[in-house]
Every structure is written in structure tokens, then in C-alpha cells.
Design an enzyme around this catalytic site. Structure first.
Site, PDB file in Angstrom:
ATOM      1  N   GLY A 214       0.840  -1.196   0.000  1.00 20.00           N
ATOM      2  CA  GLY A 214       0.000   0.000   0.000  1.00 20.00           C
ATOM      3  C   GLY A 214       0.873   1.243   0.000  1.00 20.00           C
ATOM      4  N   SER A 216       2.732   4.750   1.075  1.00 21.24           N
ATOM      5  CA  SER A 216       3.398   5.232   2.279  1.00 21.24           C
ATOM      6  C   SER A 216       2.370   5.991   3.119  1.00 21.24           C
ATOM      7  CB  SER A 216       4.553   6.165   1.898  1.00 21.24           C
ATOM      8  OG  SER A 216       5.139   6.728   3.043  1.00 21.24           O
ATOM      9  N   GLY A 217       2.307   5.683   4.405  1.00 17.17           N
ATOM     10  CA  GLY A 217       1.344   6.343   5.276  1.00 17.17           C
ATOM     11  C   GLY A 217      -0.001   5.652   5.351  1.00 17.17           C
ATOM     12  N   SER A 218      -0.145   4.536   4.633  1.00 20.11           N
ATOM     13  CA  SER A 218      -1.438   3.835   4.650  1.00 20.11           C
ATOM     14  C   SER A 218      -1.648   3.044   5.935  1.00 20.11           C
ATOM     15  CB  SER A 218      -1.547   2.892   3.444  1.00 20.11           C
ATOM     16  OG  SER A 218      -0.532   1.898   3.488  1.00 20.11           O
ATOM     17  N   GLY A 219      -0.570   2.752   6.667  1.00 20.05           N
ATOM     18  CA  GLY A 219      -0.688   2.020   7.924  1.00 20.05           C
ATOM     19  C   GLY A 219      -0.100   0.627   7.906  1.00 20.05           C
ATOM     20  N   LYS A 220       0.702   0.303   6.892  1.00 22.42           N
ATOM     21  CA  LYS A 220       1.265  -1.051   6.764  1.00 22.42           C
ATOM     22  C   LYS A 220       2.109  -1.441   7.974  1.00 22.42           C
ATOM     23  CE  LYS A 220       3.546  -0.153   3.056  1.00 22.42           C
ATOM     24  NZ  LYS A 220       3.201   1.296   3.068  1.00 22.42           N
ATOM     25  N   SER A 288       5.955  -1.838  -2.269  1.00 18.91           N
ATOM     26  CA  SER A 288       5.989  -2.790  -3.399  1.00 18.91           C
ATOM     27  C   SER A 288       5.016  -2.366  -4.496  1.00 18.91           C
ATOM     28  CB  SER A 288       5.710  -4.221  -2.925  1.00 18.91           C
ATOM     29  OG  SER A 288       4.638  -4.284  -2.004  1.00 18.91           O
TER      30      SER A 288
END
Length: 382
Positions: A214, A216-220, A288
Site C-alpha cells: 500500500g 506510504s502512510g497507509s498504515g502497513k 511494493s
């Protein structure tokens, strides 16, 4: 003298001269008007493109876009419109509506059509191939308008996300990725000293790779850390691989070009496989961005042991979060090739698990993933 490629013929040639009313130039740049003569006799017509040989646009008649509908008459998926893109005008239709954005909540809603001032994601099918780029890469070749063929009124404006992909396209990429790269010369595979099955029996759980992808900043990373904690509490052998970790060591020599991003994921995939073979549940949190790289990692593992988790989050929310200040740096030109700003992200078309950090809590998402692991008999029901 610069080598260029011509679209759609795919011929290559070199620039012979750049001519203006005042004479020849050694170089030309936007917004100059010049006559370009080429070294070879080629057929170029209005709408064709001259591009750098190693910077080719996507060629196709199907693409996905974010569309703003600007006409009082609702969008019709059966009517043909005039698509104006760069200097070209050709017939096109909206072949698919993915969703509409609720402008009050910014959440996605199911939709079959758009009415005045509504915005959403669609698939456009054109009557002829176009040469385009995602809007975040090239604004000129990544934007378009739709016209009513009867009135010539502008009915919609859109920005291109990228070429349209179906589940079949993704499966094809995954099949291609299963062809293993050639091993280093003069090496012979010996197999594992202690087979994974023996390690799994002692661990009392199966091995797996959980791949979170996902923006950057999505919470992965937040999800990955909470998930690993939950697995560790359950008595599992775990390992967490995160982008910042590997770029401080294993991949510290790589930058952020498309090629380096692919190499980064290849190395991480091979590392994850080593932990997998030692019986671990490996949680990987990486942007990715390219489907071919994610497909390669999947191809390294046996069926059912690779679980792709798409961590969805609207770009607007990621920009607001910006936990590391990377979006601000990228917007200011401090980080070239940054995903979502100046580099493309190819959304998974068929992930194993799809979550949304704007509408679901971390606890809910971790519970959903743990449930999936139990259903796959990787961990025991508890």
C-alpha cells in the site's frame, strides 16, 4: 543528435536539426515552437509522438482514470463520447464505473453512473490506441476531456491512473513470474538440512509470508507490528521485515528508481523465503508498487502460504498523515521517484485480503488476518 523513438510505429531515429525562423538551435525546450528534422525518412502525423528511447509512454486503448462529470445529463456507459487527449480526438466510451466518491465523507460508494459534479474511478475504452502516462508522472499525457459528439460540450475531465488491468492480467503476470531466474554459475542446489515440515511440527504452526502492500502512510507498518505482537503472544515463530529495516542494511546500496525498487523487493522476497523455510510466519510491510514484483515474491512460495494484504487508504489521508514527512519532501522535489507523487503504484487487482485503515481499526484488521490464518490452518484455532 539525440536518439528518439516514434509512436506508434516504434521506429527509432536521431534528431538531425532544430530549426526556427531565426535559424538553427542546438537544443530546444518547452514552450518553444521549433521544426524538428530527423535523420531518417519516417511517417509522422498529427497526434503521433516523439519520445526519448528509454522513456516510452504506455500504448493502449484501455485505461483507468479519475473522472469528474460536468454535464447535467448523466454519464451513459453505452453512449460514445469524443475523447480529447493531447492533440488527438477520437471516439471513446466509459466501459466501467468502479466507484463514486462521497464528497462529504470522501469514502467510496458503489455506482453505475455519474451525475453533475460527481467524481469517481472509471475505465475508458478508446476506439484507437493512445500514448499516455499516469497523471502523477506526466500531466500533459495523463489528462483528457470528454465531449458530447452532438453539442461539442465538455461533459467530463479526467486524469489517468494507468493502464486498465483485469484479474486475468494479474494472473498472467503471476504465471510469468513463476519462471525462476537463473542461479549463479557453478552452484548446485543441495536442499535444506532440516526440512521446513519438521520445523513446523516442532513449532506447532505452519510457516507463511504475509505481504502488506500500500501507499506510504497507509498504515502497513502499524498493522505489521501489531500483527507480529499478536502472533508472538500466540507462541508463533515470527519475523517482521520492513522497508526502513532492509534499506539500512541488506538494500542500503539501492536508490528508488523503478529498477532499484524491483531489486529491493526481489531481495526481500528471497530473505522472506529463507525465514519461511525455517518455519517462521514472516510479516513483510513494503509499498511494493509494481505487480510484477509482488507476483515474483508469490512465485517463491507454495500455494496458500503467501497471503497478499492490500492496505487501502485514500491518498488524501496518506498526505495528511505523512508520519515521516516524506510526502512534503517529495512535493518539494526533495525525493525523486516517490510513489504516489512522481512514481506509479499499481493497485493489486486480486489480493487475498483487502483492508482499509480509514474505516477499520488496527485491532479489527489484525483480527481479520488472524482469522484468515486459522481458516488456512497455518495457526491453530484459538
Amino acid at each position: 543528435g539525440e536518439e528518439v523513438a516514434l509512436q506508434p510505429s516504434a521506429q527509432t531515429t536521431r534528431v538531425k536539426t532544430l530549426v526556427t525562423y531565426d535559424g538553427e538551435l542546438k537544443e530546444a525546450f518547452c514552450p518553444q515552437s521549433v521544426v524538428i528534422t530527423l535523420e531518417d525518412e519516417v511517417d509522422l502525423s498529427r497526434g503521433d509522438m516523439i519520445v526519448r528511447k528509454n522513456n516510452l509512454p504506455t500504448v493502449g486503448n484501455r485505461f483507468e482514470a479519475m473522472l469528474c462529470w460536468m454535464d447535467e445529463k448523466a454519464l451513459s456507459r453505452t453512449d460514445a463520447y469524443i475523447l480529447r487527449h493531447t492533440t488527438r480526438s477520437l471516439k471513446a466510451r466509459v466501459s466501467r464505473v468502479f466507484y463514486r466518491i462521497n464528497m462529504n465523507t470522501l469514502h467510496r460508494e458503489p455506482a453505475e453512473t455519474f451525475t453533475l459534479n460527481e467524481i469517481g474511478r472509471v475505465e475508458i475504452t478508446a476506439s484507437q490506441p493512445l500514448f499516455f502516462d499516469p497523471y502523477n508522472v506526466n500531466r500533459a499525457t495523463g489528462s483528457f476531456i470528454l465531449l458530447d459528439p452532438l453539442t461539442n460540450n465538455t461533459v467530463a475531465a479526467g486524469v489517468i491512473r494507468g493502464p486498465s488491468k483485469t484479474v486475468e492480467d494479474v494472473r498472467k503476470l503471476r504465471e510469468e513470474a513463476k519462471r525462476p531466474p537463473e542461479a549463479s554459475p557453478h552452484t548446485v542446489w543441495r536442499g535444506w538440512n532440516i526440512p521446513r515440515e519438521e520445523r513446523e511440527a516442532r513449532n506447532r504452526h505452519g510457516a507463511a509470508v504475509l505481504w502488506l502492500t500500500g501507499y506510504s502512510g497507509s498504515g502497513k507498518t502499524t498493522i505489521a507490528e501489531a500483527l507480529e505482537r499478536e502472533l508472538f503472544r500466540a507462541g508463533c515463530q515470527t519475523m517482521l521485515l520492513d522497508g526502513d529495516h532492509v534499506r539500512h542494511g541488506l538494500c542500503r546500496d539501492l536508490a528508488f528508481s523503478d529498477e532499484d525498487r524491483s531489486e529491493n523487493i526481489r531481495r526481500v522476497g528471497e530473505t522472506a523465503k529463507l525465514f519461511f523455510e525455517s518455519g517462521h510466519i514472516v510479516t513483510c510491510a513494503f509499498i511494493s508498487p509494481f505487480e510484477k514484483d509482488r507476483a515474483f515474491v508469490r512465485s517463491l512460495l507454495p500455494g496458500g502460504r503467501h497471503i497478499e494484504i492490500y492496505v487501502q487508504c485514500p491518498m488524501e489521508t496518506c498526505l495528511k498523515r505523512d508520519p515521516k514527512g516524506l510526502y512534503r519532501k517529495a512535493a518539494g522535489g526533495g525525493i525523486p521517484d516517490f510513489t504516489g507523487i512522481s512514481s506509479l503504484y499499481e493497485e493489486p487487482a486480486d489480493p487475498d485480503i483487502r483492508v482499509n485503515t480509514e474505516t477499520q481499526t488496527v485491532e479489527e484488521i489484525v483480527g481479520l488476518i488472524m482469522k484468515a490464518l486459522r481458516e488456512r490452518a497455518i495457526i491453530r484455532g484459538q
